[in-house]
Scaffold this motif. Sequence first.
Motif, PDB file in Angstrom:
ATOM      1  N   GLY A  19      42.122  46.983  51.768  1.00  0.00           N
ATOM      2  CA  GLY A  19      40.232  46.744  51.906  1.00  0.00           C
ATOM      3  C   GLY A  19      39.993  47.675  51.560  1.00  0.00           C
ATOM      4  N   VAL A  20      40.684  48.948  51.118  1.00  0.00           N
ATOM      5  CA  VAL A  20      40.293  50.155  50.236  1.00  0.00           C
ATOM      6  C   VAL A  20      39.814  50.156  48.938  1.00  0.00           C
ATOM      7  CG1 VAL A  20      42.351  51.292  50.224  1.00  0.00           C
ATOM      8  CG2 VAL A  20      39.642  52.704  50.344  1.00  0.00           C
ATOM      9  N   ALA A  21      41.324  49.231  48.731  1.00  0.00           N
ATOM     10  CA  ALA A  21      41.533  48.397  47.076  1.00  0.00           C
ATOM     11  C   ALA A  21      40.799  48.027  46.460  1.00  0.00           C
ATOM     12  CB  ALA A  21      42.391  48.833  46.562  1.00  0.00           C
ATOM     13  N   ARG A  22      39.533  47.329  47.305  1.00  0.00           N
ATOM     14  CA  ARG A  22      38.792  46.386  46.752  1.00  0.00           C
ATOM     15  C   ARG A  22      37.465  46.959  46.570  1.00  0.00           C
ATOM     16  NH1 ARG A  22      39.808  40.510  49.239  1.00  0.00           N
ATOM     17  NH2 ARG A  22      37.987  40.499  47.831  1.00  0.00           N
ATOM     18  N   LEU A  23      36.950  48.124  47.083  1.00  0.00           N
ATOM     19  CA  LEU A  23      36.122  48.552  46.984  1.00  0.00           C
ATOM     20  C   LEU A  23      35.008  48.846  45.483  1.00  0.00           C
ATOM     21  CD1 LEU A  23      35.923  50.603  50.565  1.00  0.00           C
ATOM     22  CD2 LEU A  23      35.205  47.964  49.692  1.00  0.00           C
ATOM     23  N   PRO A  24      36.580  48.894  44.482  1.00  0.00           N
ATOM     24  CA  PRO A  24      35.897  49.510  43.258  1.00  0.00           C
ATOM     25  C   PRO A  24      35.459  48.002  42.379  1.00  0.00           C
ATOM     26  CG  PRO A  24      38.238  50.248  43.222  1.00  0.00           C
ATOM     27  CD  PRO A  24      37.902  49.457  44.372  1.00  0.00           C
ATOM     28  N   GLU A  25      35.688  46.723  43.143  1.00  0.00           N
ATOM     29  CA  GLU A  25      35.286  45.522  42.713  1.00  0.00           C
ATOM     30  C   GLU A  25      33.744  45.644  43.146  1.00  0.00           C
ATOM     31  OE1 GLU A  25      37.723  42.406  44.093  1.00  0.00           O
ATOM     32  OE2 GLU A  25      39.418  44.319  43.425  1.00  0.00           O
ATOM     33  N   LEU A  26      33.424  46.136  43.956  1.00  0.00           N
ATOM     34  CA  LEU A  26      31.501  46.141  44.616  1.00  0.00           C
ATOM     35  C   LEU A  26      31.021  47.214  43.930  1.00  0.00           C
ATOM     36  CD1 LEU A  26      32.389  46.103  47.927  1.00  0.00           C
ATOM     37  CD2 LEU A  26      32.669  43.779  46.493  1.00  0.00           C
ATOM     38  N   ALA A  27      31.972  48.291  43.135  1.00  0.00           N
ATOM     39  CA  ALA A  27      31.281  49.077  43.274  1.00  0.00           C
ATOM     40  C   ALA A  27      31.369  49.841  42.269  1.00  0.00           C
ATOM     41  CB  ALA A  27      30.062  50.063  43.929  1.00  0.00           C
ATOM     42  N   PRO A  28      31.731  49.547  40.204  1.00  0.00           N
ATOM     43  CA  PRO A  28      32.369  50.316  39.690  1.00  0.00           C
ATOM     44  C   PRO A  28      32.491  52.326  39.348  1.00  0.00           C
ATOM     45  CG  PRO A  28      32.487  48.501  38.877  1.00  0.00           C
ATOM     46  CD  PRO A  28      31.236  48.863  40.037  1.00  0.00           C
TER      47      PRO A  28
END
Length: 261
Positions: A131-140
Amino acid sequence: MVGYFDRFLRRHMNALRLARWGEPAFADHPGPIVVYCNHPAWWDAAVVILLAGRLFPKRASHAPFDARMLERYAIFGRIGAFPVDLDSARGAAQFLKASRTILARPKAMMWITAQGRFADVRARPLDLRGGVARLPELAPDTLFVPLALDYAFWEERGAEACAAFGTPLQGADLLALPRPERLARMEAALAETLDRLAVDVIRRDPARFTALVSGAKGVGGVYDLGRRLRATLTGRRFDPAHRAGQDRMNRDRIAEEDRLP
């Protein structure tokens, strides 16, 4: 809660120490910040609350929390924790939904125990949750910062809680990587920070750290009362620490090393 855990740590530990090389220099980042760390002990929540309150007082901190545990420790929900069901697929959706809302705020800060479970500080691989690796997709525009946590007993009766922030990773740079490579890059950055912190912890040298919180030194009780009386009778300054005088000498030595070309 910062004040509460400050007093709690002083009573039950010797100190909360931040490695001198691992002090944060990114508080002025214009976008949100995600700090992701390993999860070696129950103390992690207390340490994170103290780090957030002491080092980033101008940012609103949030953290995912096991939904069942949050029911037991509801106070954490009032200071920024949000529930995540760790035992179902619904938990991933909960995590991403809440994270999207939080990271839309420029001054927001998230603290994530990215292993999602208790794990020994020496265990490798770290096996961070995806899940932590998905966060850049939400807010680059988010800055991702590894945080190493370690605990050890040195010379005093209380344990040392040691921490160090690693080199920040730009969300846009992580977003350019496929998810598996992105997660591997984040895990490698945390492992590197943990390994470097371990070197200082093994050296058992307080001068290599900044003490954010310091607990009571010595044994206490009748034993230290007798030592204090003997020091008074002989005209010496009483220092209850087991390493009395040595820490100051080490700080002076390291300061001199820093001045050398």
